[in-house]
Scaffold this motif. Sequence first.
Motif, mmCIF file in Angstrom:
data_model
loop_
_atom_site.group_PDB
_atom_site.id
_atom_site.type_symbol
_atom_site.label_atom_id
_atom_site.label_comp_id
_atom_site.label_asym_id
_atom_site.label_seq_id
_atom_site.Cartn_x
_atom_site.Cartn_y
_atom_site.Cartn_z
ATOM 1 N N PHE A 1 -24.669 -94.017 52.434
ATOM 2 C CA PHE A 1 -23.998 -94.700 53.208
ATOM 3 C C PHE A 1 -25.004 -95.520 54.453
ATOM 4 O O PHE A 1 -25.525 -95.167 54.672
ATOM 5 N N THR A 2 -24.738 -96.656 54.358
ATOM 6 C CA THR A 2 -25.461 -97.754 54.682
ATOM 7 C C THR A 2 -24.393 -98.593 56.088
ATOM 8 O O THR A 2 -22.938 -98.534 55.839
ATOM 9 N N ALA A 3 -24.296 -98.635 57.145
ATOM 10 C CA ALA A 3 -23.825 -99.036 58.369
ATOM 11 C C ALA A 3 -23.694 -100.422 58.154
ATOM 12 O O ALA A 3 -24.124 -100.975 57.392
ATOM 13 N N GLU A 4 -22.298 -101.310 58.312
ATOM 14 C CA GLU A 4 -21.780 -101.767 58.003
ATOM 15 C C GLU A 4 -22.693 -103.145 58.383
ATOM 16 O O GLU A 4 -22.583 -103.837 58.059
ATOM 17 N N GLU A 5 -23.194 -102.966 59.652
ATOM 18 C CA GLU A 5 -23.747 -104.390 60.421
ATOM 19 C C GLU A 5 -25.263 -104.244 59.980
ATOM 20 O O GLU A 5 -25.851 -104.994 60.135
ATOM 21 N N SER A 6 -25.822 -103.078 58.924
ATOM 22 C CA SER A 6 -27.250 -102.986 58.725
ATOM 23 C C SER A 6 -27.481 -103.723 57.503
ATOM 24 O O SER A 6 -26.275 -104.131 56.738
ATOM 25 N N ASP A 7 -28.582 -104.428 56.929
ATOM 26 C CA ASP A 7 -29.250 -105.251 56.041
ATOM 27 C C ASP A 7 -30.364 -104.426 55.614
ATOM 28 O O ASP A 7 -30.767 -104.091 54.326
ATOM 29 N N TRP A 8 -30.058 -102.692 55.418
ATOM 30 C CA TRP A 8 -30.656 -101.960 54.687
ATOM 31 C C TRP A 8 -30.029 -102.378 53.751
ATOM 32 O O TRP A 8 -28.548 -101.385 53.324
ATOM 33 N N THR A 9 -30.839 -101.244 52.206
ATOM 34 C CA THR A 9 -30.035 -101.277 51.304
ATOM 35 C C THR A 9 -31.209 -99.755 50.806
ATOM 36 O O THR A 9 -32.394 -100.328 50.316
ATOM 37 N N TRP A 10 -30.827 -99.065 50.048
ATOM 38 C CA TRP A 10 -31.622 -98.110 48.904
ATOM 39 C C TRP A 10 -31.464 -98.691 47.221
ATOM 40 O O TRP A 10 -30.728 -98.748 46.475
ATOM 41 N N ASN A 11 -32.906 -98.275 47.476
ATOM 42 C CA ASN A 11 -33.278 -98.749 46.066
ATOM 43 C C ASN A 11 -33.589 -97.579 45.787
ATOM 44 O O ASN A 11 -35.138 -96.448 45.566
ATOM 45 N N ILE A 12 -32.313 -96.926 44.303
ATOM 46 C CA ILE A 12 -32.993 -95.932 43.446
ATOM 47 C C ILE A 12 -33.502 -95.895 42.859
ATOM 48 O O ILE A 12 -32.762 -97.096 41.486
ATOM 49 N N GLY A 13 -33.947 -94.994 42.540
ATOM 50 C CA GLY A 13 -35.315 -95.034 41.147
ATOM 51 C C GLY A 13 -34.769 -94.529 39.742
ATOM 52 O O GLY A 13 -34.251 -92.839 40.165
ATOM 53 N N ILE A 14 -34.662 -94.939 38.426
ATOM 54 C CA ILE A 14 -34.617 -93.328 37.370
ATOM 55 C C ILE A 14 -35.178 -93.063 36.717
ATOM 56 O O ILE A 14 -36.070 -94.302 36.375
ATOM 57 N N VAL A 15 -35.572 -92.460 36.889
ATOM 58 C CA VAL A 15 -37.266 -91.819 35.938
ATOM 59 C C VAL A 15 -37.156 -91.569 34.601
ATOM 60 O O VAL A 15 -36.402 -91.523 33.989
ATOM 61 N N ASP A 16 -37.958 -92.042 33.865
ATOM 62 C CA ASP A 16 -38.374 -91.895 32.597
ATOM 63 C C ASP A 16 -38.127 -90.899 32.166
ATOM 64 O O ASP A 16 -38.835 -89.870 32.463
ATOM 65 N N PRO A 17 -36.805 -90.157 31.292
ATOM 66 C CA PRO A 17 -36.434 -88.887 31.097
ATOM 67 C C PRO A 17 -38.176 -88.471 29.856
ATOM 68 O O PRO A 17 -38.563 -87.021 29.711
ATOM 69 N N ALA A 18 -38.810 -89.568 29.394
ATOM 70 C CA ALA A 18 -39.669 -89.354 28.129
ATOM 71 C C ALA A 18 -41.427 -89.035 29.272
ATOM 72 O O ALA A 18 -42.339 -88.464 28.527
ATOM 73 N N ASP A 19 -41.306 -89.536 30.478
ATOM 74 C CA ASP A 19 -42.447 -89.567 30.942
ATOM 75 C C ASP A 19 -42.133 -89.789 32.695
ATOM 76 O O ASP A 19 -41.668 -90.178 33.442
ATOM 77 N N ARG A 20 -41.942 -88.165 33.241
ATOM 78 C CA ARG A 20 -40.934 -87.932 34.827
ATOM 79 C C ARG A 20 -42.305 -88.523 35.769
ATOM 80 O O ARG A 20 -41.732 -88.663 36.705
ATOM 81 N N THR A 21 -43.351 -89.082 35.512
ATOM 82 C CA THR A 21 -44.490 -90.141 36.314
ATOM 83 C C THR A 21 -44.087 -91.337 36.358
ATOM 84 O O THR A 21 -44.161 -92.804 37.152
ATOM 85 N N GLN A 22 -43.339 -91.910 35.503
ATOM 86 C CA GLN A 22 -42.865 -93.512 35.196
ATOM 87 C C GLN A 22 -41.288 -93.374 35.317
ATOM 88 O O GLN A 22 -40.354 -92.485 35.684
ATOM 89 N N VAL A 23 -40.970 -94.389 36.202
ATOM 90 C CA VAL A 23 -39.545 -95.351 37.003
ATOM 91 C C VAL A 23 -39.417 -96.325 35.486
ATOM 92 O O VAL A 23 -39.747 -97.319 35.884
ATOM 93 N N ILE A 24 -37.811 -96.479 35.476
ATOM 94 C CA ILE A 24 -37.534 -97.099 34.474
ATOM 95 C C ILE A 24 -36.223 -98.530 34.306
ATOM 96 O O ILE A 24 -36.086 -99.348 33.828
ATOM 97 N N ALA A 25 -36.128 -97.934 35.592
ATOM 98 C CA ALA A 25 -35.127 -99.304 36.542
ATOM 99 C C ALA A 25 -35.330 -98.615 38.175
ATOM 100 O O ALA A 25 -35.476 -97.425 38.048
ATOM 101 N N THR A 26 -34.956 -99.427 38.951
ATOM 102 C CA THR A 26 -34.133 -99.052 39.950
ATOM 103 C C THR A 26 -32.927 -100.145 40.242
ATOM 104 O O THR A 26 -32.463 -101.358 40.167
ATOM 105 N N VAL A 27 -32.106 -99.062 41.076
ATOM 106 C CA VAL A 27 -30.813 -99.714 41.404
ATOM 107 C C VAL A 27 -30.349 -99.628 43.184
ATOM 108 O O VAL A 27 -30.947 -98.639 43.668
ATOM 109 N N PRO A 28 -30.183 -101.400 43.693
ATOM 110 C CA PRO A 28 -29.585 -100.995 44.963
ATOM 111 C C PRO A 28 -28.398 -100.507 44.945
ATOM 112 O O PRO A 28 -27.226 -100.503 44.312
#
Length: 259
Positions: A141-168
Amino acid sequence: MTARHAQVCPVMGTVASAHVIGGAAGVELEAAIEGCFGMLRRADRVFSMYDSASDVQRIARGELRMADADPWVAEVEAACDGAEFETRGLFSAYLGGVFDPTGYVKGWATERAAREHLLPLLKVPGLQAVGLDVGGDLQVFTAEESDWTWNIGIVDPADRTQVIATVPVRNGAVATSGTAERGAHIVDPRTGAAATGIRSATVIAESLTRADVWATAIVAAGADLGWLPRAAGTSGLLVDTAGSIRRWVEGVTVEVQPA
């Protein structure tokens, strides 16, 4: 630099982490985080399939009537019935005839704890965002007046050291199910066989409970995308066993990336 506070707790066979962005550590913040962890521990005591003393295990053995169990049991059973109807049987809490809401409880308990204990913290001046992550599934959750965004990484299931996408995400949830960490542990309720066609499915929704249900259901569905119209309000990404990536937004497949 924006202040960040994080605290972890082993629970539900994994690790929970509570995150608070902005503000200062204090009694109110610590009480909220402990409230989260306490709720998760209660869910574990009630629903664990690995603890012989849990309510669901006692129910399975015929030692406890559902009506006499923790009130959460009846609530979750009704919700699981609703999830089974919504997914047209791709999700079920009654595999093998035994009530086992494992595929529902983690997302439900995480969302409930975050909403009841962390979300109220956004009323504290200077506090920008809060989030709860349990085993890689999270509600933020983010406060309405804040400009904060959570950037969530989606891990590559074939190589869990890598990220295949980032979701804001500002307010919402991300859940991932698949075979990458625990092997083919998801069963297709329609056949009783292990689901093996999808390596991972990540679902973004307003509610972690719903995101988690659909992540499990999509893995069970395999290559069949007939579920898309029913998963209203979700977006996400799935990776099949060949490594191909398919993305969808609000029920529409928008991109297929070959292996």
